[in-house]
Design an enzyme around this catalytic site. Structure first.
Site: not given
Ligand code: LMR
Length: 404
Positions: A133, A214, A249
């Protein structure tokens, strides 16, 4: 007059949040939102869960004060999240070896983790899955930490490339922080097996690494208990572990910024020391966490009736995403005349990766109103049974070219 701001460059928008804004502004009717990770129902909406609405009514009627709750925030919420993560019977909890704090969303929990780790191992580097991420890297930077990547995904099989992952992690030094995600890895949807989780926990303990798990999609893979099998196996194997938990979520509380940061330690003294540092870090950044979302979750998990309602709503979201995975895999296989997309079915949660990157994703946005990040990640929950086939038709030529 001094002008402090005249030379301040414009900071580019966060790529993911930028996609959200451009999607909203696109006047085309038939557009596809595969961007930011928000659950949508079959009508494309993200309604407030009925369990959340009921909890909010209860809070409005019964909340007697808005006075500060202190840096830890709502203790009832923290204990309820401890139960969700560890289960009711965990030894670490019985022995008062867990510190837990409300955090402003999962991001806030990750920030607490990075900052705490900077105090315990000032030279420790951060290891992130590649891909990960993107905000992990950003938060690591904000906490002044250097980050390194470890390979994660085997594109050929759509599973964890465990040998390559471990080859890289063997270079981690004692005191380094390793972030693992579980369940429903963002962006790949690929999770380690329970055996791999146990191995990773044992490996971190032996190597002197400080892991952060996480957990942002609890309940989106196979169910609330099953989804924690890997995390609990890891916690059993690695006595000192940090966990960042998000309620964005699974409770649909996105904008309420509701998360929890938990640390499993080896003694009540250590848990107390951790809590004292978390209070100190929180005080300097946001003083005390937001209360409303935590009160909602505490109210839901404190009521059998609301818990049952929430669990059935969560199961509805999960089952819809599982159906969409099957439908998308079939549609992409048919549209490309391959079976390359079958692994999507075995992945978990909202996200998977397609072999589409950078300029191709720009082209898809401009020509076909398909909105997705440049990494090729798609949010399956942005699809409906009706949009899957038209989407597959738009993607097919690009996917065929990528597979050649
Ligand atoms: C995502 O990865 O799209 C979500 O976790 C929202 C975000 O805050 O990035």
């Amino acid at each position: 007059m001094s002008r402090f701001l005249a030379d301040l460059p414009i900071s580019p928008p966060d790529p993911l949040l930028g996609i959200m804004a451009t999607f909203k502004a696109d006047p085309r009717e038939n557009k596809f939102d595969l961007g930011v990770g928000v659950y949508r129902d079959e009508s494309g909406n993200t309604p407030v869960l009925a369990a959340v609405k009921a909890a909010e009514r209860h809070i409005t009627d019964h909340q007697a004060s808005k006075v500060y709750e202190g840096p830890r925030g709502n203790a009832g919420f923290c204990e309820a999240i401890e139960t969700l993560v560890f289960g009711g019977q965990a030894q670490a909890r019985a022995e008062n070896r867990v510190a837990s704090f409300v955090s402003p969303g999962g991001c806030g929990a990750i920030f607490l983790a990075m900052t705490l780790a900077a105090r315990t191992s000032p030279k420790g580097r951060i290891w992130l899955s590649d891909p990960s991420w993107p905000n992990h890297l950003k938060i690591a930077g904000a906490a002044g930490r250097d980050a390194l990547g470890y390979p994660y995904m085997d594109p050929a099989t759509g599973t964890v490339d465990f040998p390559r992952m471990m080859d890289a992690l063997r270079h981690a030094a004692p005191g380094d922080i390793v972030i693992f995600q579980g369940p429903c890895h963002n962006p790949t949807g690929i999770d380690p097996t329970v055996e791999q989780w146990t191995y990773l926990g044992d490996f971190c303990a032996r190597q002197g690494l400080f892991p952060l798990l996480d957990v942002a999609y609890h309940g989106f893979a196979q169910g609330l208990d099953k989804d924690m099998d890997g995390v609990r196996a890891f916690l059993d194997a690695c006595p000192e572990t940090m966990v960042a938990y998000s309620c964005s979520k699974n409770f649909g509380l996105y904008r309420e910024r509701t998360g929890c940061f938990l640390v499993q330690t080896t003694s009540p003294r250590d848990a107390e020391a951790v809590a004292s540092h978390l209070a100190d870090i929180a005080r300097a950044v946001y003083s005390m966490p937001p209360a409303h979302g935590a009160a909602i979750v505490e109210t839901i998990l404190g009521s059998e009736e609301l818990t049952a309602l929430w669990q059935s709503e969560l199961a509805g979201m999960r089952e819809r995403m599982i159906v969409l995975r099957g439908q998308l895999a079939d549609a992409l296989n048919v549209a490309t005349g391959t079976d390359a997309f079958t692994p999507l079915v075995h992945q978990n949660g909202m996200f998977s990766m397609l072999p589409l990157q950078g300029p191709v994703t720009d082209m898809l946005r401009i020509q076909s109103a398909v909105y997705m990040p440049a990494s090729g990640r798609i949010n399956l929950a942005g699809l409906t049974s009706e949009t899957i086939e038209p989407l597959a038709a738009q993607l097919a030529p690009y996917l065929q070219a990528a597979l050649r």
